[in-house]
Structures are given as structure tokens and as C-alpha cells.
Enzyme design. Structure first.
Site: not given
Length: 401
Positions: A22, A27, A144-146, A289, A316, A363, A387
Site C-alpha cells: 500500500k 507513492r 508522521s512520516s506521511q 504499524d 491512526k 490492522r 483497506k
């Protein structure tokens, strides 16, 4: 749909083909918008990847990405540079509770035109796309790295590229390295020096094919199954020994839980061979995660654990730390959590036929599933796995039928 999982006690053997990552898929989908001659193979079939594709293809003003958190962050940056397009980016009730202010502030510092539709700092947001010149951005390394990846993915399209400077300790370094690795793999010039990342502007790339590696987060559930089994050999595909995904640290973490990992070209064989420790301590700041999977594995094995580096789990799909505490307690665990850690005491038994609440979190459903090797249980809203891993239950059934 609730799903009843009957206790299964036989040896596990099988081969599983897991969908494309994902994280890599999303990306690359953004990068393809800037470089049309980028071809993507083994694209993930997760809900998140599907929402991303629909959003990028949409010509509507309002774009709803439901629960897809990665899509929310990446699309905020992408639509900010979509010159001449006005977009309202929204999502589910939970998405409207997840903060976006740090990313919006960073984009505004580059000249982006973004406003909040309801609550300051949270989606939905209205984005008036325009050409951004780029330059220097300063951001807290602990976010967050996002947020960071969202900025890096649009960096090649900026006239002056991007100079991204971190303040403080950097969170989820592997996910940032994944983004930089994918940029470099298609020919974009990147450099990470101390606390600053430089991305050069790039208008064109050579014809490039990117093959998405299978998802390591999804692999974690098979590591858990093998760890909890009396006897198991499971081969999963397609994986690289030198992966861009931070969750590939599963190999080392689960070695302490009795699982060996052997690569064979593009497949990975997991085997129950080693005795596990009575207590483990893992810092999961680079792979948050897989925290749910590891916590449930330790409970199933009856061992204690201290997991740290988990501060990003609070924002999350649900508050994953509190969700773990709630559902593991129902099963009989002695567990405590803080805002950034989880502490589980050794247990001697597991309650039967407990209904595991998933809190709209894929998750949660998948992390608890391996406990079928120890007890019977029921998973609430089992379809939530779509998801990230739509074929999860079918693949679990192939191993336990």
C-alpha cells in the site's frame, strides 16, 4: 459482517501471494501524475490504493477518500500544486478527527492556498491549486512520516525543488527512506545530509517501470501465525531481501519470537524453529504499524513485552494503543499503555469466544486473527481488512481449511 474463527491446532503449511505494498503503491501513483512515462507493476489492490486512483482520476470538486489516511496526506500536497484546480478534500468521520495542520502549514509556507471547511487543523480542507516555486521548509522531525513524504513527492514538480529541514528527532525514518528510494529509482536527484533533505526539480524522466514489492505489514500476520504454531512452514511472495519498507524489520523482531526467515529469489519462507524468549523489549519507532501484531503474538505466546516508540499510533484509524488495551483485556491480558508505549505481562490462559472489536481499523482485525491457533474468537466487521489486504480471510482459510 462478523466472522467466527474456530480454534485450529494442526500444522500450518502453504504458499501465499500477498498484494503489492500500500505504501509503495500510493507513492508511485502520485509520482505517475508528474511523470506519465512511469509504468507501475504489481500495484496493490487495497482500498487505500483504490481510493487514491479514483481521487486522481476524479474531475469533481469534492473528493472523498473515506478512511484512507495516506491518501489524505499525499493528496493534500498533490492538489496544492494542481494549478488551476479547486478541490475540497474530505473523508470519513474518523478522518475528520485526524490532524492535518502540520502539513497544511508547511505547504502554506511554500505558497499553497489551503483553507479549512469546518474545524481548524482538520479535514475537510479546500485547496486552490497553483504553481509553487518551492524552496526551504522547516518541519518537526517527530511528526508522521506521511507529512514528510507528501512534501517530498511533490518536490520534483517545484520550480526550485525542496530543501526540507527537520527540527528534533526524526520519526519513522524507513518510510522517509522509502520515499527517497522511489524518487531516486526513477531518476530524481535526492540527498539527505544530517537534518536536511534536498530534492532537485525534475520535469522529465526516462521511460521507467517500477515493480511494487508485496506489503511487509501484511507479512506480519504470517509471522504471527508461525510464531503461535506448534509446527509451521509458510512461503509468502513477492519480497526483496533488501527492501525499501521499514516493516521488513519483522525478520529480526520475530527471530526473537521463534521464527526463521529464508529468501529464495522473490519469495520468503517462514518456519517455526527457534525457542522464543520469555520477555521482549522492542523500540518500534521505525515500524509502528507492526506493533499490534507483535503485542497480540506475545499475548498468544504467554510472554511479557515492553513496546516503545508508538506515539504515532494515537492518530491512526483508531487510537491503536487504547484499542489494543481494550481487546486484549477482554481476552484475559494484563496490559497497560501510555501515549507512546505498551506493556504486557506474561499470561497463563486465553478466554474463549471473545468478540474482538475492530474500531474500523484493518490492522485490529488482522492482528488478532492468528489467535485462532490458541482459542476460538469472533472478529467484528471482518471486511474492514479490505483497506489494505482484501484477500486476507481467503488466504487465512487456505492455510487452516
Amino acid at each position: 459482517m462478523n466472522l467466527k474463527l474456530e480454534h485450529y491446532s494442526k500444522p500450518l503449511n502453504g504458499n501465499i501471494q500477498i498484494t503489492g505494498s500500500k505504501s509503495e503503491s500510493n507513492r508511485l501513483l502520485i509520482l505517475k501524475q508528474f511523470f506519465s512515462n512511469l509504468t507501475i507493476e504489481n500495484l496493490g489492490n487495497s482500498d487505500d490504493a483504490n481510493y487514491m486512483q479514483k481521487a486522481l482520476a476524479s474531475e469533481e470538486e469534492v473528493v472523498d477518500i473515506s478512511h484512507a489516511g495516506t491518501a489524505m496526506r499525499f493528496l493534500t500536497a498533490y492538489f496544492a500544486v494542481a494549478d488551476g484546480r479547486e478541490t475540497v478534500l474530505t473523508g470519513s468521520k474518523r478522518m475528520k478527527e485526524r490532524p492535518i495542520k502540520i502539513l497544511v502549514d508547511a505547504l502554506r509556507s511554500l505558497g499553497a492556498n489551503i483553507s479549512y471547511e469546518l474545524n481548524e487543523g482538520y479535514p475537510p480542507i479546500r485547496i486552490q491549486g497553483n504553481k509553487l516555486s518551492g524552496g526551504k521548509v522547516v518541519i518537526d522531525g517527530g511528526v508522521s512520516s506521511q507529512y514528510v513524504s507528501a512534501l517530498l513527492l511533490i518536490a520534483p514538480s517545484l520550480e526550485n525543488g525542496l530543501e526540507l529541514k527537520f527540527e528534533g528527532k526524526i520519526t519513522s525514518v524507513p518510510y522517509i527512506k522509502m520515499t527517497l528510494g522511489l524518487l531516486a529509482s526513477i531518476g530524481v536527484k535526492v540527498k539527505w545530509t544530517d537534518s536536511t533533505i534536498f530534492v532537485q526539480p525534475q520535469k522529465e524522466i526516462e521511460d521507467t517501470t517500477a515493480i511494487v514489492e508485496s506489503d511487509w505489514s501484511s507479512a506480519s500476520y504470517y509471522y504471527s501465525l508461525v510464531a503461535l504454531s506448534e509446527e509451521a512452514t509458510i512461503t509468502i511472495s513477492s519480497y526483496k531481501e533488501h527492501s525499501l519498507q521499514g516493516d521488513s524489520s519483522l525478520i529480526q523482531f520475530y527471530k526473537e519470537l521463534g521464527v526463521t526467515s529464508t529468501f529464495n529469489e522473490t519469495s520468503l519462507t517462514l518456519k517455526k524453529e527457534l525457542p522464543c524468549k520469555n520477555h521482549i523489549e522492542f523500540d518500534l519507532v521505525s515500524a509502528p504499524d507492526i506493533a499490534q501484531t507483535i503485542a497480540v503474538t506475545c499475548f498468544g505466546l504467554g510472554i511479557s513485552c515492553d513496546l516503545t516508540g508508538l506515539h504515532t499510533l494515537k492518530i491512526k484509524e483508531t487510537d491503536r494503543l487504547e484499542a489494543l488495551k481494550s481487546e486484549l483485556t477482554k481476552l484475559g491480558a494484563d496490559i497497560s499503555v501510555t501515549n507512546k508505549s505498551l506493556h504486557l505481562k506474561a499470561s497463563t490462559g486465553i478466554n474463549k469466544d471473545v468478540l474482538i472489536k475492530t474500531f474500523d481499523d484493518h490492522r485490529m482485525a488482522m492482528a488478532f486473527a492468528p489467535l485462532l491457533l490458541k482459542t476460538s474468537l469472533e472478529i467484528e466487521d471482518a471486511n474492514v481488512v479490505s483497506k489494505s489486504y482484501p484477500d486476507f480471510w481467503k488466504d487465512i482459510e487456505s492455510l487452516t481449511k
